[in-house]
Scaffold this motif. Sequence first.
Motif, PDB file in Angstrom:
ATOM      1  N   LEU A  46       0.841  -1.194   0.000  1.00 41.93           N
ATOM      2  CA  LEU A  46       0.000   0.000   0.000  1.00 41.93           C
ATOM      3  C   LEU A  46       0.879   1.248   0.000  1.00 41.93           C
ATOM      4  O   LEU A  46       1.976   1.253   0.564  1.00 41.93           O
ATOM      5  N   ASP A  67       0.339   5.087   1.199  1.00 41.31           N
ATOM      6  CA  ASP A  67      -0.597   5.945   1.943  1.00 41.31           C
ATOM      7  C   ASP A  67      -1.981   5.304   2.053  1.00 41.31           C
ATOM      8  O   ASP A  67      -3.019   5.960   1.886  1.00 41.31           O
ATOM      9  N   GLY A  68      -1.996   4.020   2.305  1.00 44.50           N
ATOM     10  CA  GLY A  68      -3.245   3.307   2.535  1.00 44.50           C
ATOM     11  C   GLY A  68      -3.939   2.785   1.298  1.00 44.50           C
ATOM     12  O   GLY A  68      -4.936   2.059   1.407  1.00 44.50           O
ATOM     13  N   GLU A  69      -3.445   3.122   0.124  1.00 43.57           N
ATOM     14  CA  GLU A  69      -4.056   2.655  -1.127  1.00 43.57           C
ATOM     15  C   GLU A  69      -3.287   1.457  -1.671  1.00 43.57           C
ATOM     16  O   GLU A  69      -2.057   1.507  -1.810  1.00 43.57           O
ATOM     17  N   VAL A  70      -4.004   0.378  -1.958  1.00 42.88           N
ATOM     18  CA  VAL A  70      -3.355  -0.849  -2.423  1.00 42.88           C
ATOM     19  C   VAL A  70      -2.740  -0.648  -3.799  1.00 42.88           C
ATOM     20  O   VAL A  70      -3.366  -0.080  -4.706  1.00 42.88           O
ATOM     21  N   GLN A  98      -1.827  -2.571  -6.867  1.00 44.51           N
ATOM     22  CA  GLN A  98      -2.156  -3.870  -7.448  1.00 44.51           C
ATOM     23  C   GLN A  98      -1.089  -4.349  -8.434  1.00 44.51           C
ATOM     24  O   GLN A  98      -0.738  -5.532  -8.451  1.00 44.51           O
ATOM     25  N   ALA A 137       2.801   5.518  -7.859  1.00 50.63           N
ATOM     26  CA  ALA A 137       1.900   5.600  -6.708  1.00 50.63           C
ATOM     27  C   ALA A 137       2.442   6.568  -5.670  1.00 50.63           C
ATOM     28  O   ALA A 137       1.694   7.351  -5.066  1.00 50.63           O
ATOM     29  N   ALA A 156       0.744  10.071  -4.514  1.00 51.56           N
ATOM     30  CA  ALA A 156       0.445  10.319  -3.103  1.00 51.56           C
ATOM     31  C   ALA A 156       1.077  11.618  -2.619  1.00 51.56           C
ATOM     32  O   ALA A 156       0.546  12.284  -1.733  1.00 51.56           O
TER      33      ALA A 156
END
Length: 265
Positions: free
Chosen positions: A240, A242-245, A247, A258, A262
């Motif tokens: 993750l 900042d908390g976002e997966v 993929q 990513a 962020a």
Amino acid sequence: MTKAQRREAARAEALALREKEQQRDKRNRVITLSVLAVALVALGVVVWMILQQGQKNSVDDVPLADVTRPAAAQEDGGIPVGADGAAGTSNEGAPVIDVYLDYMCPVCGQFEQVNAASIDELVGAGDATVVYHPISILDRLSAGTDYSTRSGAAAAWVADKAPEAFPAFHQALFANQPAENSEGLTDEQLASFAEEAGAPADVAAGISDGTARETFGQYVHSATMEIQETEGFTGTPYVLVDGEVVQNWNDPAALQDAVTAAAGG
């Protein structure tokens, strides 16, 4: 028969009887030793089973917040690494890369191959903080040695006792990653890699003598239990920003993109 003949016959009979007794004694000794050998093997098996059962029962299903964690770990159990290059450090205000991993997981090894250099660059430049979460979902694939727990506990031990050696030890565990369905590295091998990574000899000794597992095995188990109850978790590596997966981490540019997103870039 003459007297001499009778005496010679008696001597021969006594000799035959003595030989028969010696053979019987020898046979009895062989039987006794065989029984003792079987008994010792059986005792060894019982002791091994007791030790194995003791190891399996050494952890409980308790919340991560209630267990002993490395001093370098965050409240969520993750071990952060910032530009200082030591466990327990961070790059203030930078995006956070959380990596949930199992040191026996071959896909986690692939993640390291694809992304380790990018992570080092991002962290070293102060553009991100990486937070490692050692968990144990593959103990069942280490031929009864609980390698995932042992290696995770060893990583936690190094983070706690020799935080500056943690990043290099983390890398060494993947550089020397054992195959699934093997016994994994021994505690002595783990200790050797810890010392090569820069951990003092007494810290490495805590891995080889089982202290690391005794201290942080519960931490690894509780961290595993907690993430497995998290919605969206499907296995390791679980990454993750900042908390976002993330993929598509197998694309070398995905993690960098990513982090840039962020950061608002």
